[in-house]
Each structure stands twice: as C-alpha cells, then as structure tokens.
Design an enzyme around this catalytic site. Sequence first.
Site, mmCIF file in Angstrom:
data_model
loop_
_atom_site.group_PDB
_atom_site.id
_atom_site.type_symbol
_atom_site.label_atom_id
_atom_site.label_comp_id
_atom_site.label_asym_id
_atom_site.label_seq_id
_atom_site.Cartn_x
_atom_site.Cartn_y
_atom_site.Cartn_z
ATOM 1 N N CYS A 81 -6.486 3.666 -3.266
ATOM 2 C CA CYS A 81 -6.257 2.230 -3.123
ATOM 3 C C CYS A 81 -7.382 1.344 -3.645
ATOM 4 O O CYS A 81 -7.162 0.464 -4.487
ATOM 5 C CB CYS A 81 -5.940 1.889 -1.674
ATOM 6 S SG CYS A 81 -7.165 2.430 -0.477
ATOM 7 N N HIS A 94 -0.346 2.557 -6.144
ATOM 8 C CA HIS A 94 -0.363 3.847 -6.852
ATOM 9 C C HIS A 94 0.890 4.597 -6.422
ATOM 10 O O HIS A 94 1.705 4.087 -5.639
ATOM 11 C CB HIS A 94 -1.612 4.672 -6.510
ATOM 12 C CG HIS A 94 -2.010 4.593 -5.068
ATOM 13 N ND1 HIS A 94 -1.231 5.114 -4.053
ATOM 14 C CD2 HIS A 94 -3.070 4.015 -4.468
ATOM 15 C CE1 HIS A 94 -1.811 4.872 -2.894
ATOM 16 N NE2 HIS A 94 -2.932 4.179 -3.111
ATOM 17 N N HIS A 121 -9.700 -3.780 -1.512
ATOM 18 C CA HIS A 121 -9.890 -2.886 -0.364
ATOM 19 C C HIS A 121 -10.843 -3.504 0.657
ATOM 20 O O HIS A 121 -10.612 -3.393 1.866
ATOM 21 C CB HIS A 121 -10.435 -1.537 -0.828
ATOM 22 C CG HIS A 121 -10.598 -0.543 0.275
ATOM 23 N ND1 HIS A 121 -9.537 0.155 0.799
ATOM 24 C CD2 HIS A 121 -11.692 -0.145 0.977
ATOM 25 C CE1 HIS A 121 -9.964 0.946 1.773
ATOM 26 N NE2 HIS A 121 -11.263 0.785 1.904
ATOM 27 N N ASP A 134 0.826 -1.204 0.000
ATOM 28 C CA ASP A 134 0.000 0.000 0.000
ATOM 29 C C ASP A 134 0.869 1.266 0.000
ATOM 30 O O ASP A 134 1.808 1.392 0.800
ATOM 31 C CB ASP A 134 -0.885 0.000 1.257
ATOM 32 C CG ASP A 134 -2.229 0.651 1.023
ATOM 33 O OD1 ASP A 134 -2.341 1.467 0.097
ATOM 34 O OD2 ASP A 134 -3.174 0.339 1.763
ATOM 35 N N ASP A 135 0.565 2.192 -0.908
ATOM 36 C CA ASP A 135 1.176 3.527 -0.946
ATOM 37 C C ASP A 135 2.671 3.523 -1.280
ATOM 38 O O ASP A 135 3.367 4.516 -1.030
ATOM 39 C CB ASP A 135 0.973 4.256 0.389
ATOM 40 C CG ASP A 135 -0.443 4.777 0.564
ATOM 41 O OD1 ASP A 135 -1.292 4.499 -0.308
ATOM 42 O OD2 ASP A 135 -0.714 5.455 1.566
#
Length: 504
Positions: free
Chosen positions: A85, A340, A139, A46-47
Amino acid sequence: MRSPLRPFLFVAAGFAVGLPLSAAEPVAETPAPSAGRPNVLLFYIDDLRPQTADYGHERMVTPNFTRLAESGVRFENAYCQVPTCGASRASLMTGLYPTRERFPDFLTWAERDAPNAKTLPQRFKEAGYTTISNGKIFHHPKDTADRSWSETPWKPAIGGRHFYNDATAAWMKTNEETRKLPGGKTVKKVPMWEAGEVDPLETSDGLIAAKTMADLDRLAAGGEPFFLACGLAKPHMPFFSPEETYALYPRPKIELAEYRDWPQPKPAGLNGVKEQFAYVPMTLDMKFEVKYNSDDYHRRMQQGYSASVSHADDLLGRVTDKLEQTGLAENTVVVVLGDHGWLLGEHNQWAKNTLLHDALRTALWMSGPGVARGAAVPSYVEFVDLHPTLCELAGVPVPEGEIHGRSFAAVLQDPSAAHRDHAYTRFKAGDSIASADYHYVRYRQPNGERSALLIDRKADPLGKKNHAGDPAYAAVEADLNAKLDAKLSAATGDRAGRSEAAAN
C-alpha cells in the site's frame, strides 16, 4: 436501531448478476467535456482487486461498481508499480517508478524517498484547486501533507481493526496472541472475521464516506474547483464488515481458487506472503480457530473479503449519489481504484507483497466529462499514468521529464486506442513485466545469482508452469528481459530519462 444497507444492495438468491463489459461492444456516445475546470473525486480502496460483478465475478453483490462501469470506463489491464500500500500510493501520487531505494515497502514516505517530486494533489493545489484528503490516501497522513492538501488530512477516531460484537469483545478479553507493529510495539491480535452488528455509516469506512459526503455539500456551496480524495480501508484484513454484507455470501456456495500450488518449478526468489498471520482465524461466533489453508479457511476468507467489497460498494454508492444530488457530477471526473491487486487463495496465498500476477493487476474505473460510457479498456495502463492523465484533463501542467507516467487521456474518449502493451511492477528483490501473453519476474538473490518466473498467460492462465530457462521460450525471455531492462533504466535514469521512451 441499526440502519440496514440500502435495499438495492440485496437481490434474488443473495447474488447480483453482472454482465462484464466487452471492449468489442459499441461504445455509447462520449459526453462533451465541460467548459469549466473539472473537479476530481478520487475513491481509493485498500486491497481491492478486480473482484466485482462488472469484472465478470457474477456472484459479487456490487451494483454501484456496475453502475460506475456503465457510466464510464473500466480498465481491464491496470497495474500497480509496487504491490504494497504505502509504496504503491507514493508511486502513483508522484508519478515515479520505484527503485531499490525509492518506495521499497508499505512504510514508504514520499517526502523522504522523493523529496523534490511534486505530488498529484500538490499540482492541483498549486493550480487553484481545493484539495482534501479523507481516510487513507497516503499511507502516512502527514506525508507531503503541507504541500499536497488545502486542509489537514482527516481520519476517523476508529480504524479498520475496530470491532463491534459482544462475542468479539469477550474473546478479546481472554486472547493472548500478539503481533509486533512496525517500530517494535506488541499488541493483541484481533480476529480475521466479524459480521458486525453496526450501521454501515458507523464503521470506520462509513465515517470516512460520511465526511466525504459532507465535504461535497460544502464544496458545492463554495463553487470552486476541488480535488477530493476518499480512502477506504476495506477490504483490507481483518474482514470486519456489517452483518448484512456477510449474509450475501453463504459459505457453501463459495467456489475455491482453482489452482492452489506454486508455479513449477518454483523460482528461488518466490516467497510466501505472511500478512494473514497477523490475525487469528476465529469463526464468526468466536468458538474455534479455523485450520490455516483448509477448505473452510479458504471459504471464510473469500466470504470475508467479498463482504468487505460489498460494504465498499455500498459506501461508493452513497458518495456518488451525493455527488449527483449536489449537481457536481456533470463537471467531476470520478476515479475509483484499488491500490494494488490481491491474492484470494491462488497458489494458497493471501494478500499482496509478492510479484505473483494477481497481486499486480488492479481495479480501476473512471467516469465524468469527456469520458466514454459503458466501455472496457483493453490497453495496459500503469498507475504512474494516472498522475499525468488527471492533470491533462484539468489543464494542470506537468513539465516534461518530471515523471515517468504517460497520460492515457486519449483512451478515455476512445477506449480502443492504444496506450501500453505491457506494465512494470517491482517488489523487494524482484522486477516484473506483465503483458497479455506473458508474466515475467526476475529475482536477485543475496549471493548475486538470479532466478526467474515466466508464465505463458494464454496457454496457462492459472500460472501452473514456470518456463524460465526453457529453450523453447528463449526468444520470449530475451524480449521480456529487454523490456524489463528498459523500465529499470527509466526508473533509475536522470531527469531526461524520466519521460520514458514511447517504446517502453
């Protein structure tokens, strides 16, 4: 007694020296594809933006990402289709572009927005693979779960906001700041940073990695092909990471983002990101709150983000070590990616949820049978392309016209091969095209008017000047508008249109 991070995580002076791979460098011999159906290990982080030593950030301590890049290929120009996300994951897993109605935000359910679209793990499951989801993959864990996974998706009892230190617990007792969750529930805010007094395998992500390692042992004993997905939460905010990782990044040595203003003139559709305000910027000792976007705030944010990336690197190394120990590595395609991009102080912004360039470009590595070693891929790829690529590698059929993505399997064997020369991303009222030369965003205003952002990436890599509407860039803007219109047509077209013309 806490277990420290593995010794090889620490290097002289607290920094790792990573030599970025060059697309022009000779590529090592490509291993021959395995005769059997390859397994897939998907490591979703994530991120995670391209913020590792092998991507040229020499001060990052990320030896396992470097090892992965040396054993496979690293993508220089991988782009998400939605910079948030839930929507990004739904788009990748279905192989479909977003539209105004489909995959609009982080609360997206693929099951609701694209109920007839087969998911990537669903295709593997139907082809006889065992498919397993650990941590955050979709998610919502229940999203398409019955048809996508062979087993119920697994998540640990604690999440990414679980804190470990006595000082944090004491502060939480007196903290009165709150935030609203989706659905309206109000909860107390937690601090932005914590250097946790915790064993790396006892964090939320550590438990996910441990479950994945146990699954590898089990799958190796079973002998059947598998699609195993491991989703880590960090470096998502808040930056709660083991204290050893914080020690790797002394704040005085941290460099600030080079340009911290908006592109000028600022287009009407470009808004600031607000996700960071869901957390309280308390110092690590919980003694005072740091002023927002001060130099100290920037350094602490970079320290916390970097520490969390090193934590993810450590867990990645443990899982890939287990893959090798089980003897599965020779026949397993490993995919490691962020969902992302992420802003790390550029334009004085943080996180994603914007069409600024750093929120769109993502981190992506692949290794395994038939994949070149030690190469960087310069061609542009979109996340929707990963869906057909993995299916092609495994011999899993994808009927013509069902998805927008195009396989880049040829690039894995020949990293210099052409795939795309631009990539499409959308978010809220904006649509974007990114290429090696330009980054273009077209915004729709509530009153029907349009505004735009046009960055000349070669002349202005920091994104200072907006050339939208500049007569000197009229031909460029017309070409980018045509490319954008073609993407929108593909995204909203009928079944036949989903194959997307090769020119797009």
